[in-house]
Design a protein around this motif. Structure first.
Motif, PDB file in Angstrom:
ATOM      1  N   SER A 140      41.208  34.500  30.383  1.00 24.77           N
ATOM      2  CA  SER A 140      42.281  33.522  30.493  1.00 24.77           C
ATOM      3  C   SER A 140      43.349  34.043  31.443  1.00 24.77           C
ATOM      4  CB  SER A 140      42.899  33.228  29.124  1.00 24.77           C
ATOM      5  OG  SER A 140      43.480  34.395  28.570  1.00 24.77           O
ATOM      6  N   ARG A 141      44.326  33.201  31.737  1.00 21.07           N
ATOM      7  CA  ARG A 141      45.393  33.593  32.638  1.00 21.07           C
ATOM      8  C   ARG A 141      46.704  32.946  32.199  1.00 21.07           C
ATOM      9  NH1 ARG A 141      44.147  31.364  38.461  1.00 21.07           N
ATOM     10  NH2 ARG A 141      46.354  31.793  38.808  1.00 21.07           N
ATOM     11  N   ASP A 142      47.781  33.589  32.580  1.00 22.03           N
ATOM     12  CA  ASP A 142      49.124  33.049  32.392  1.00 22.03           C
ATOM     13  C   ASP A 142      49.677  32.800  33.785  1.00 22.03           C
ATOM     14  OD1 ASP A 142      51.926  32.768  32.165  1.00 22.03           O
ATOM     15  OD2 ASP A 142      51.926  33.851  30.269  1.00 22.03           O
ATOM     16  N   ASN A 143      49.720  31.538  34.189  1.00 22.86           N
ATOM     17  CA  ASN A 143      50.128  31.226  35.555  1.00 22.86           C
ATOM     18  C   ASN A 143      51.578  31.609  35.821  1.00 22.86           C
ATOM     19  OD1 ASN A 143      47.623  30.162  36.299  1.00 22.86           O
ATOM     20  ND2 ASN A 143      48.156  28.157  35.463  1.00 22.86           N
ATOM     21  N   ALA A 144      52.428  31.446  34.816  1.00 20.10           N
ATOM     22  CA  ALA A 144      53.851  31.725  35.011  1.00 20.10           C
ATOM     23  C   ALA A 144      54.101  33.210  35.259  1.00 20.10           C
ATOM     24  CB  ALA A 144      54.645  31.249  33.804  1.00 20.10           C
ATOM     25  N   LYS A 145      53.319  34.047  34.607  1.00 22.25           N
ATOM     26  CA  LYS A 145      53.511  35.496  34.726  1.00 22.25           C
ATOM     27  C   LYS A 145      52.512  36.140  35.676  1.00 22.25           C
ATOM     28  CE  LYS A 145      55.334  35.936  30.027  1.00 22.25           C
ATOM     29  NZ  LYS A 145      55.152  36.587  28.707  1.00 22.25           N
ATOM     30  N   ASN A 146      51.585  35.349  36.206  1.00 16.24           N
ATOM     31  CA  ASN A 146      50.533  35.894  37.072  1.00 16.24           C
ATOM     32  C   ASN A 146      49.810  37.052  36.384  1.00 16.24           C
ATOM     33  OD1 ASN A 146      50.376  34.264  39.364  1.00 16.24           O
ATOM     34  ND2 ASN A 146      52.189  35.205  40.253  1.00 16.24           N
ATOM     35  N   MET A 147      49.399  36.800  35.180  1.00 16.75           N
ATOM     36  CA  MET A 147      48.644  37.784  34.418  1.00 16.75           C
ATOM     37  C   MET A 147      47.298  37.195  34.011  1.00 16.75           C
ATOM     38  SD  MET A 147      51.468  39.533  31.910  1.00 16.75           S
ATOM     39  CE  MET A 147      50.283  40.762  31.346  1.00 16.75           C
ATOM     40  N   VAL A 148      46.316  38.048  33.862  1.00 19.98           N
ATOM     41  CA  VAL A 148      45.024  37.615  33.350  1.00 19.98           C
ATOM     42  C   VAL A 148      44.677  38.472  32.143  1.00 19.98           C
ATOM     43  CG1 VAL A 148      44.274  36.814  35.601  1.00 19.98           C
ATOM     44  CG2 VAL A 148      43.668  39.111  34.861  1.00 19.98           C
ATOM     45  N   TYR A 188      39.788  35.332  39.466  1.00 19.55           N
ATOM     46  CA  TYR A 188      40.080  36.464  38.581  1.00 19.55           C
ATOM     47  C   TYR A 188      38.847  36.792  37.758  1.00 19.55           C
ATOM     48  CZ  TYR A 188      41.268  32.468  35.557  1.00 19.55           C
ATOM     49  OH  TYR A 188      41.274  31.281  34.866  1.00 19.55           O
ATOM     50  N   GLY A 189      38.651  38.083  37.570  1.00 20.41           N
ATOM     51  CA  GLY A 189      37.451  38.498  36.854  1.00 20.41           C
ATOM     52  C   GLY A 189      37.611  39.848  36.203  1.00 20.41           C
TER      53      GLY A 189
END
Length: 123
Positions: free
Chosen positions: A70-78, A34-35
């Motif tokens: 950063s990222r939120d793995n549970a929500k698949n958001m960056v 992710y970038g």
């Protein structure tokens, strides 16, 4: 094709902060890389920050110490947290994800770009 939805851009005064968000438009299996990139008028698109799952992030020299990816793995958001913003940070910001999806024959990974969100730093 999975689209990416960005949000969080806007107008901010120098020294202020913004937080950009990016999420796939439909369900995916994983985000591998992710970038965030940015492009100012008349300039080439440049790397702002990039990270791979489980790895350390890398930042462009001009944003080190001010921006955090950063990222939120549970929500698949960056996210891109931008602090101490400067007028030279003004640009359209794009997220880029290498995502993994389920297909009829197994899984597939590909790169996808967001539509871009305008960040303007001005007094």
């Amino acid at each position: 094709q999975v689209h990416l939805v960005e949000s969080g851009g806007g107008l901010v005064q120098p020294g202020g902060s913004l937080r950009l968000s990016c999420a796939p438009s439909e369900s995916i299996l994983a985000i591998n890389v992710y970038g965030w990139y940015r492009q100012a008028p008349g300039q080439q698109r440049e790397l702002v920050a990039i990270a791979a799952y489980g790895g350390a992030a890398d930042y462009g020299d001009s944003v080190k110490g001010r921006f955090t990816i950063s990222r939120d793995n549970a929500k698949n958001m960056v996210f891109l947290q931008m602090n101490s913003l400067k007028p030279e940070d003004t640009a359209v910001y794009y997220c880029n994800l290498e995502i993994k999806v389920r297909t009829d024959w197994g899984t597939s990974s590909f790169s996808s770009w967001g539509q871009g969100t305008q960040v303007t730093v001005s007094s």
